[in-house]
Scaffold this active site. Sequence first.
Site, PDB file in Angstrom:
ATOM      1  N   ALA A  80       0.818  -1.214   0.000  1.00 42.88           N
ATOM      2  CA  ALA A  80       0.000   0.000   0.000  1.00 42.88           C
ATOM      3  C   ALA A  80       0.850   1.261   0.000  1.00 42.88           C
ATOM      4  O   ALA A  80       2.036   1.234   0.334  1.00 42.88           O
ATOM      5  CB  ALA A  80      -0.919  -0.012   1.225  1.00 42.88           C
ATOM      6  N   CYS A  81       0.218   2.368  -0.339  1.00 45.02           N
ATOM      7  CA  CYS A  81       0.847   3.681  -0.235  1.00 45.02           C
ATOM      8  C   CYS A  81       0.959   4.048   1.248  1.00 45.02           C
ATOM      9  O   CYS A  81       0.021   3.764   1.993  1.00 45.02           O
ATOM     10  CB  CYS A  81       0.012   4.746  -0.935  1.00 45.02           C
ATOM     11  SG  CYS A  81      -0.223   4.412  -2.693  1.00 45.02           S
ATOM     12  N   PRO A  82       2.018   4.727   1.696  1.00 42.88           N
ATOM     13  CA  PRO A  82       3.146   5.164   0.868  1.00 42.88           C
ATOM     14  C   PRO A  82       4.316   4.175   0.887  1.00 42.88           C
ATOM     15  O   PRO A  82       5.399   4.494   0.421  1.00 42.88           O
ATOM     16  CB  PRO A  82       3.559   6.457   1.581  1.00 42.88           C
ATOM     17  CG  PRO A  82       3.341   6.149   3.039  1.00 42.88           C
ATOM     18  CD  PRO A  82       2.167   5.196   3.101  1.00 42.88           C
ATOM     19  N   ASN A  83       4.083   2.948   1.413  1.00 42.19           N
ATOM     20  CA  ASN A  83       5.218   2.027   1.531  1.00 42.19           C
ATOM     21  C   ASN A  83       5.776   1.586   0.175  1.00 42.19           C
ATOM     22  O   ASN A  83       6.970   1.324   0.060  1.00 42.19           O
ATOM     23  CB  ASN A  83       4.829   0.828   2.379  1.00 42.19           C
ATOM     24  CG  ASN A  83       4.723   1.197   3.853  1.00 42.19           C
ATOM     25  OD1 ASN A  83       4.912   2.356   4.209  1.00 42.19           O
ATOM     26  ND2 ASN A  83       4.417   0.232   4.702  1.00 42.19           N
ATOM     27  N   ASN A  84       4.894   1.532  -0.836  1.00 38.07           N
ATOM     28  CA  ASN A  84       5.406   1.202  -2.171  1.00 38.07           C
ATOM     29  C   ASN A  84       6.381   2.269  -2.658  1.00 38.07           C
ATOM     30  O   ASN A  84       7.427   1.951  -3.236  1.00 38.07           O
ATOM     31  CB  ASN A  84       4.247   1.006  -3.161  1.00 38.07           C
ATOM     32  CG  ASN A  84       3.162   2.053  -2.987  1.00 38.07           C
ATOM     33  OD1 ASN A  84       3.412   3.123  -2.424  1.00 38.07           O
ATOM     34  ND2 ASN A  84       1.966   1.763  -3.473  1.00 38.07           N
TER      35      ASN A  84
END
Lengths: 276, 78
Positions: free
Chosen positions: B16-20
Amino acid sequence: MKLTDAQIERYSRQLILPNIGGKGQEKILNAKVLVIGAGGLGSPASLYLASAGVGKIGIVDSDKVEVNNLQRQIVHSTSTVGKPKVDSAKERLNAINPEIEIVPFNLRLTSANIMDIIKDYDIVVDGSDNFPTRFLVNDACVLAKKPLSHGGIFRFDGQAITILPGESACYRCLFPEPPPPGLVPSCQEAGILGVVAGIIGTIQANEVLKYILKTGDLLTGRLLVFNALDSSFRQVKVPKDPNCPVCGKNPTVTELIDYEQFCQVKPRSAAGGSDG
Amino acid sequence: MSDAVPNEVLNLENIACPNNFVRTKLKLEEMETGQTLEVILDDGEPIRNVPRAVKEEGHEILKAEKIDNKWKILIKKI
Ligand SMILES: [Zn+2]
């Protein structure tokens, strides 16, 4: 050094920042910061530094947690009343971030021990509440060429300045000598609003992070003055004083001085040194 | 050059964002200027956010193609 998946998860919101990233986070994880006083200023400063991942945080304080501290010394808890402040702080900071090292110094700083303590750290945060400690810390940092973040709080006012010895003004450039005993009320007499400590201690943590990351502009050569009643920040330029007793051209302070503690209200407890 | 094999590949499906974006940024930091990184992203928020954030950091998006409900984007490190 490579960040682990757990570290990427923990620090993701600051890894995103352009000035930090993986390389900046490595600098933070490798940094060593000494916080003097686990009180009103040292609490928010150490909480944010631990949360950000500063790898080693030394904390100096000789006091025990008292109930009347909790209104502003937010690193402590009702359940740690009676414990040494350094142990109470270590417990809380490692509960937030178990992967960092917290080094407790349950002692009072003196001219005899300060040099040996600060030598292992990259930068010092002064969150002490009394003039003898404040001058001792300033002089030791100037003599050891150790960067220092100064913070002070009084009633509804707070101030902060960052000192890069040899490059920018030191605390004595601003105040050459401690005020005479009895002239200035102690913190206990003056009272302090907890949020003022929170704001100034947080500014000190920010200064430390910028120093570690080598980013932004440090509060050097300028004193930041905050007033809680009108929510104002002012900046006062502080040039390096060529006649400064410790960092000037012909220094008169060439060795450390233990000034007398003059807090009338609680002499023993206040000698320990944390915050206000 | 965009048809050449990318220097690095990162599969960020189901991240998921923002981990990507964090993963993409950390990978790009390790790479040399001029190298290319292929990133697999989910449709929706990830494809809207990650390429924009990558461009904001100063890198170049060479290609973005949709394969089923995934996206394959090619980034050039600047
Ligand atoms: Zn000076």
